[in-house]
Design a protein around this motif. Structure first.
Motif, mmCIF file in Angstrom:
data_model
loop_
_atom_site.group_PDB
_atom_site.id
_atom_site.type_symbol
_atom_site.label_atom_id
_atom_site.label_comp_id
_atom_site.label_asym_id
_atom_site.label_seq_id
_atom_site.Cartn_x
_atom_site.Cartn_y
_atom_site.Cartn_z
ATOM 1 N N LEU A 119 -3.685 -9.960 -2.194
ATOM 2 C CA LEU A 119 -2.310 -9.789 -1.742
ATOM 3 C C LEU A 119 -1.619 -8.899 -2.770
ATOM 4 C CD1 LEU A 119 -0.152 -10.563 0.332
ATOM 5 C CD2 LEU A 119 0.416 -12.513 -1.120
ATOM 6 N N VAL A 120 -1.210 -7.702 -2.340
ATOM 7 C CA VAL A 120 -0.558 -6.747 -3.238
ATOM 8 C C VAL A 120 0.783 -6.348 -2.652
ATOM 9 C CG1 VAL A 120 -2.724 -5.829 -4.169
ATOM 10 C CG2 VAL A 120 -1.686 -4.740 -2.189
ATOM 11 N N ILE A 121 1.638 -5.826 -3.517
ATOM 12 C CA ILE A 121 2.928 -5.302 -3.066
ATOM 13 C C ILE A 121 2.835 -3.787 -3.122
ATOM 14 C CG2 ILE A 121 5.394 -5.191 -3.525
ATOM 15 C CD1 ILE A 121 5.118 -7.998 -4.783
ATOM 16 N N ARG A 122 2.910 -3.177 -1.946
ATOM 17 C CA ARG A 122 2.865 -1.706 -1.838
ATOM 18 C C ARG A 122 4.031 -1.245 -0.985
ATOM 19 N NH1 ARG A 122 -3.368 0.079 -0.713
ATOM 20 N NH2 ARG A 122 -4.163 -0.421 -2.792
ATOM 21 N N GLY A 123 4.713 -0.240 -1.447
ATOM 22 C CA GLY A 123 5.824 0.298 -0.676
ATOM 23 C C GLY A 123 6.923 -0.730 -0.448
ATOM 24 N N GLY A 124 7.059 -1.692 -1.356
ATOM 25 C CA GLY A 124 8.119 -2.685 -1.246
ATOM 26 C C GLY A 124 7.792 -3.876 -0.364
ATOM 27 N N GLU A 125 6.607 -3.921 0.236
ATOM 28 C CA GLU A 125 6.253 -5.067 1.073
ATOM 29 C C GLU A 125 4.864 -5.574 0.705
ATOM 30 O OE1 GLU A 125 4.675 -3.159 5.177
ATOM 31 O OE2 GLU A 125 6.825 -2.883 4.783
ATOM 32 N N SER A 126 4.649 -6.866 0.944
ATOM 33 C CA SER A 126 3.357 -7.457 0.582
ATOM 34 C C SER A 126 2.344 -7.205 1.697
ATOM 35 C CB SER A 126 3.509 -8.952 0.305
ATOM 36 O OG SER A 126 3.987 -9.613 1.446
ATOM 37 N N ARG A 127 1.127 -6.899 1.273
ATOM 38 C CA ARG A 127 0.043 -6.614 2.208
ATOM 39 C C ARG A 127 -1.223 -7.267 1.697
ATOM 40 N NH1 ARG A 127 -1.540 -1.081 2.701
ATOM 41 N NH2 ARG A 127 -2.711 -1.865 4.449
#
Length: 196
Positions: free
Chosen positions: A95-103
Motif C-alpha cells: 500500500l503506497v501513496i502516489r499522486g496524493g492517494e493510496s494505492r
C-alpha cells in the motif's frame, strides 16, 4: 510521487526484486549430474565389469546408474519450478501513496521515494526508515532468527540503514512481517544510503 515519476524511476532502477537466474536446460542439468564423483565412480565400475566380461553385472550396475540419473534430473527440475513459484510469492502487495492517494500495488513495483503504508498483516515490500508509527511491531525472524516481534519507533532524521533486530529502532526491512500497529516509511533514495 506522481505516477509518471514512479514509472520513470521504475524504468531507470528496475523492479524491486531479486534478479532471477537463467533457466537451465535439461541437458545442462544432466551434465551437472554426470559430473558428480559418485556417479563417475559407478560408471567406471560398470565399464570395468564390461571389460572383465561380466556383462550381467555391468548392465545391472549401469541400469541403476541411469535410474539414479533420472531421479536426480526429475528432482532438480521440480526444485527449480518450486524456487520460481516461491519467487513469485515473495513479492508482497504494498500500500503506497502516489499522486496524493493510496494505492495497492505489487511489491516489486515499489520505487525509491514511494511512501509505504504499513499495517498489521502486511509484508514490508522494501527497506525503509519509519517516519511515523503507532505502536508498530515487526517480526524479523526471516533476518535474525528471533521470532519475538520488535517494537519500531519513528525517526525524524534521515540516517543510514542499521542492522536488523533490537527494540526501538526505526528501520524496517523487506520481507519482514508487520504483526501490530501502523506505520509510514518512505522508500528512500539509494544515494542517501537506504536500500529499497
Amino acid at each position: 510521487l506522481s505516477e509518471a515519476e514512479a514509472a520513470s524511476r521504475l524504468a531507470h532502477d528496475g523492479f524491486n526484486e531479486i534478479p532471477s537466474g537463467k533457466k537451465r536446460s535439461l541437458f545442462l542439468i544432466a551434465i551437472t549430474v554426470l559430473r558428480e564423483p559418485m556417479l563417475l565412480l559407478l560408471l567406471a565400475s560398470g565399464a570395468i565389469y564390461m571389460i572383465l566380461g561380466d556383462i550381467q553385472e555391468a548392465l545391472m550396475l549401469l541400469g541403476f546408474v541411469f535410474v539414479i540419473i533420472g531421479i536426480t534430473l526429475y528432482q532438480e527440475r521440480k526444485s527449480e519450478r518450486s524456487i520460481e513459484a516461491l519467487r513469485d510469492l515473495s513479492s508482497p502487495r504494498a500500500l503506497v501513496i502516489r499522486g496524493g492517494e493510496s494505492r495497492r500495488i505489487a511489491g516489486r513495483e515499489v520505487v525509491c521515494g514511494d511512501i509505504m503504508v504499513l499495517a498489521e498483516g502486511d509484508r514490508v515490500p522494501a527497506d525503509g526508515i519509519l517516519l511515523a508509527g503507532n505502536n508498530l511491531m515487526v517480526e524479523e525472524s526471516l533476518l535474525i532468527g528471533e521470532s519475538a516481534p520488535v517494537h519500531k519507533t519513528e525517526s525524524e532524521t534521515v540516517m543510514e540503514m542499521g542492522r536488523p533486530g533490537g527494540e526501538n529502532f526505526p528501520f524496517v526491512y523487506s520481507g519482514t512481517l508487520v504483526v501490530g500497529g501502523l506505520g509510514i516509511a518512505p522508500g528512500a533514495n539509494l544515494g542517501e544510503g537506504i536500500a529499497v
